[in-house]
Design a protein around this motif. Structure first.
Motif, PDB file in Angstrom:
ATOM      1  N   ASN A  82       0.830  -1.216   0.000  1.00 55.94           N
ATOM      2  CA  ASN A  82       0.000   0.000   0.000  1.00 55.94           C
ATOM      3  C   ASN A  82       0.859   1.259   0.000  1.00 55.94           C
ATOM      4  N   LYS A  83       0.295   2.336  -0.575  1.00 58.48           N
ATOM      5  CA  LYS A  83       0.958   3.642  -0.601  1.00 58.48           C
ATOM      6  C   LYS A  83       0.038   4.697  -0.007  1.00 58.48           C
ATOM      7  N   LEU A  84       0.637   5.670   0.663  1.00 60.41           N
ATOM      8  CA  LEU A  84      -0.128   6.810   1.174  1.00 60.41           C
ATOM      9  C   LEU A  84       0.157   7.998   0.260  1.00 60.41           C
ATOM     10  N   TYR A  85      -0.898   8.467  -0.409  1.00 60.37           N
ATOM     11  CA  TYR A  85      -0.735   9.575  -1.352  1.00 60.37           C
ATOM     12  C   TYR A  85      -0.977  10.910  -0.663  1.00 60.37           C
ATOM     13  N   VAL A  86      -0.438  11.955  -1.274  1.00 61.38           N
ATOM     14  CA  VAL A  86      -0.550  13.306  -0.708  1.00 61.38           C
ATOM     15  C   VAL A  86      -2.015  13.733  -0.569  1.00 61.38           C
ATOM     16  N   THR A  87      -2.901  13.177  -1.394  1.00 61.40           N
ATOM     17  CA  THR A  87      -4.331  13.532  -1.322  1.00 61.40           C
ATOM     18  C   THR A  87      -4.956  13.136   0.017  1.00 61.40           C
ATOM     19  N   ALA A  88      -4.344  12.167   0.712  1.00 63.77           N
ATOM     20  CA  ALA A  88      -4.872  11.734   2.014  1.00 63.77           C
ATOM     21  C   ALA A  88      -4.533  12.725   3.125  1.00 63.77           C
ATOM     22  N   LEU A  89      -3.682  13.690   2.820  1.00 60.00           N
ATOM     23  CA  LEU A  89      -3.210  14.634   3.852  1.00 60.00           C
ATOM     24  C   LEU A  89      -3.774  16.035   3.663  1.00 60.00           C
ATOM     25  N   THR A  90      -4.786  16.180   2.822  1.00 63.63           N
ATOM     26  CA  THR A  90      -5.336  17.514   2.560  1.00 63.63           C
ATOM     27  C   THR A  90      -5.941  18.113   3.825  1.00 63.63           C
ATOM     28  N   ASN A  91      -5.904  19.437   3.880  1.00 60.72           N
ATOM     29  CA  ASN A  91      -6.365  20.159   5.068  1.00 60.72           C
ATOM     30  C   ASN A  91      -6.947  21.500   4.624  1.00 60.72           C
ATOM     31  N   ASP A  92      -7.996  21.939   5.310  1.00 62.24           N
ATOM     32  CA  ASP A  92      -8.652  23.209   4.932  1.00 62.24           C
ATOM     33  C   ASP A  92      -7.771  24.424   5.211  1.00 62.24           C
ATOM     34  N   ASN A  93      -6.795  24.275   6.115  1.00 61.97           N
ATOM     35  CA  ASN A  93      -5.983  25.430   6.524  1.00 61.97           C
ATOM     36  C   ASN A  93      -4.840  25.753   5.569  1.00 61.97           C
ATOM     37  N   TYR A  94      -4.464  24.770   4.754  1.00 61.38           N
ATOM     38  CA  TYR A  94      -3.328  25.007   3.850  1.00 61.38           C
ATOM     39  C   TYR A  94      -3.474  24.185   2.570  1.00 61.38           C
ATOM     40  N   LYS A  95      -2.706  24.604   1.546  1.00 62.43           N
ATOM     41  CA  LYS A  95      -2.696  23.863   0.274  1.00 62.43           C
ATOM     42  C   LYS A  95      -1.384  23.099   0.187  1.00 62.43           C
ATOM     43  N   LEU A  96      -1.464  21.857  -0.279  1.00 64.06           N
ATOM     44  CA  LEU A  96      -0.258  21.071  -0.522  1.00 64.06           C
ATOM     45  C   LEU A  96       0.109  21.219  -1.994  1.00 64.06           C
ATOM     46  N   LEU A  97       1.326  21.714  -2.260  1.00 63.60           N
ATOM     47  CA  LEU A  97       1.735  22.022  -3.627  1.00 63.60           C
ATOM     48  C   LEU A  97       2.440  20.837  -4.294  1.00 63.60           C
ATOM     49  N   HIS A  98       1.715  19.727  -4.365  1.00 62.88           N
ATOM     50  CA  HIS A  98       2.251  18.516  -4.990  1.00 62.88           C
ATOM     51  C   HIS A  98       1.173  17.881  -5.862  1.00 62.88           C
ATOM     52  N   ALA A  99       1.604  17.142  -6.874  1.00 66.26           N
ATOM     53  CA  ALA A  99       0.648  16.424  -7.730  1.00 66.26           C
ATOM     54  C   ALA A  99      -0.091  15.386  -6.892  1.00 66.26           C
ATOM     55  N   ASP A 100      -1.376  15.123  -7.274  1.00 69.11           N
ATOM     56  CA  ASP A 100      -2.208  14.188  -6.505  1.00 69.11           C
ATOM     57  C   ASP A 100      -1.613  12.789  -6.396  1.00 69.11           C
ATOM     58  N   ASN A 101      -0.783  12.399  -7.382  1.00 66.71           N
ATOM     59  CA  ASN A 101      -0.218  11.037  -7.354  1.00 66.71           C
ATOM     60  C   ASN A 101       1.122  10.965  -6.615  1.00 66.71           C
ATOM     61  N   THR A 102       1.474  12.040  -5.894  1.00 65.34           N
ATOM     62  CA  THR A 102       2.723  12.033  -5.112  1.00 65.34           C
ATOM     63  C   THR A 102       2.600  11.062  -3.937  1.00 65.34           C
ATOM     64  N   VAL A 103       3.540  10.119  -3.850  1.00 65.57           N
ATOM     65  CA  VAL A 103       3.533   9.132  -2.757  1.00 65.57           C
ATOM     66  C   VAL A 103       4.334   9.698  -1.580  1.00 65.57           C
ATOM     67  N   VAL A 104       3.688   9.799  -0.416  1.00 70.57           N
ATOM     68  CA  VAL A 104       4.363  10.313   0.781  1.00 70.57           C
ATOM     69  C   VAL A 104       5.136   9.190   1.460  1.00 70.57           C
ATOM     70  N   CYS A 105       4.476   8.034   1.620  1.00 74.06           N
ATOM     71  CA  CYS A 105       5.170   6.862   2.179  1.00 74.06           C
ATOM     72  C   CYS A 105       4.484   5.592   1.700  1.00 74.06           C
ATOM     73  N   GLN A 106       5.167   4.477   1.841  1.00 77.53           N
ATOM     74  CA  GLN A 106       4.634   3.198   1.379  1.00 77.53           C
ATOM     75  C   GLN A 106       5.215   2.067   2.218  1.00 77.53           C
ATOM     76  N   VAL A 107       4.481   0.960   2.263  1.00 75.17           N
ATOM     77  CA  VAL A 107       4.978  -0.236   2.957  1.00 75.17           C
ATOM     78  C   VAL A 107       5.402  -1.233   1.892  1.00 75.17           C
ATOM     79  N   ARG A 108       6.683  -1.558   1.906  1.00 73.31           N
ATOM     80  CA  ARG A 108       7.227  -2.496   0.916  1.00 73.31           C
ATOM     81  C   ARG A 108       7.604  -3.794   1.597  1.00 73.31           C
ATOM     82  N   ILE A 109       7.632  -4.842   0.820  1.00 74.45           N
ATOM     83  CA  ILE A 109       8.056  -6.133   1.363  1.00 74.45           C
ATOM     84  C   ILE A 109       9.550  -6.052   1.680  1.00 74.45           C
ATOM     85  N   SER A 110       9.946  -6.573   2.829  1.00 76.97           N
ATOM     86  CA  SER A 110      11.354  -6.481   3.215  1.00 76.97           C
ATOM     87  C   SER A 110      12.193  -7.461   2.399  1.00 76.97           C
TER      88      SER A 110
END
Length: 199
Positions: A152-180
């Motif tokens: 799974n990946k956590l995209y920047v769209t999951a971090l949206t907030n009414d107080n500020y704008k995130l200046l990144h494309a919607d498909n920007t991956v913030v973090c992900q869980v990869r198989i070790s």
């Protein structure tokens, strides 16, 4: 957002000679932009340590000898290429009604089920570019990973907030869980054994 106070002195002359003299005295020449005229000042190099050598984001209060104070953010910094000493800093003046852009650190919260299953959390973005009014600038942006399974990946769209704008494309991956690597090798070994067992 937390603020750091820098005590400085206004510079009368801004030529190369006076700049060199300031640096020799352990001071950093600075310029504050964003007002009617740029404000030239200097401050002790040590006073910038909490602002520069930290992963955290801060606003700055520039307090000058004449009693005036100016709210600002760090805009640009130049280091000496050899000894890494600070050569020059540019600040940008904050106005309550004007949005500013800043890089804000990402703070991971929660425990991902994918990590418990043997995955590894990879932080793709340690900082995110945010645009907001000064009063709405966050200290950190919280990335909740408590629902991330392996793959799974956590995209920047999951971090949206009414107080500020995130200046990144919607498909920007913030973090992900990869198989070790260990889990991957174990899976490959198991597949290899199964294949050999069939032969």
């Amino acid at each position: 957002m937390k603020s750091i106070t820098i005590n400085g002195s206004q510079r009368e002359s801004v030529g190369k000679v006076s700049t060199k003299a300031l640096r020799n005295a352990g001071k950093v020449p600075c310029v504050l932009y964003g007002g009617d005229n740029p404000l030239h000042f200097s401050a002790e190099e040590l006073s910038f340590s909490k602002l520069v050598y930290t992963p955290n984001a801060h606003t700055v209060v520039i307090a000058l000898e004449d009693g005036s104070t100016h709210n600002a953010i760090l805009q640009d910094i130049q280091f000496h290429p050899v000894n890494d000493r600070i050569l020059h800093i540019d600040f940008y003046r904050l106005f309550d009604d004007k949005e500013v852009t800043m890089n804000i650190p990402v703070n991971v919260v929660g425990t991902a089920p994918g990590i418990i299953s043997g995955g590894v959390l990879r932080l793709n973005k340690r900082k995110l570019k945010v645009k907001a009014l000064p009063a709405n600038l966050p200290d950190t942006i919280e990335a909740d990973v408590s629902e991330l399974e392996i793959g799974n990946k956590l995209y920047v769209t999951a971090l949206t907030n009414d107080n500020y704008k995130l200046l990144h494309a919607d498909n920007t991956v913030v973090c992900q869980v990869r198989i070790s690597r260990a889990a991957m090798k174990a899976a490959q070994d198991a597949a290899k054994e199964a294949k050999e067992g069939e032969a």
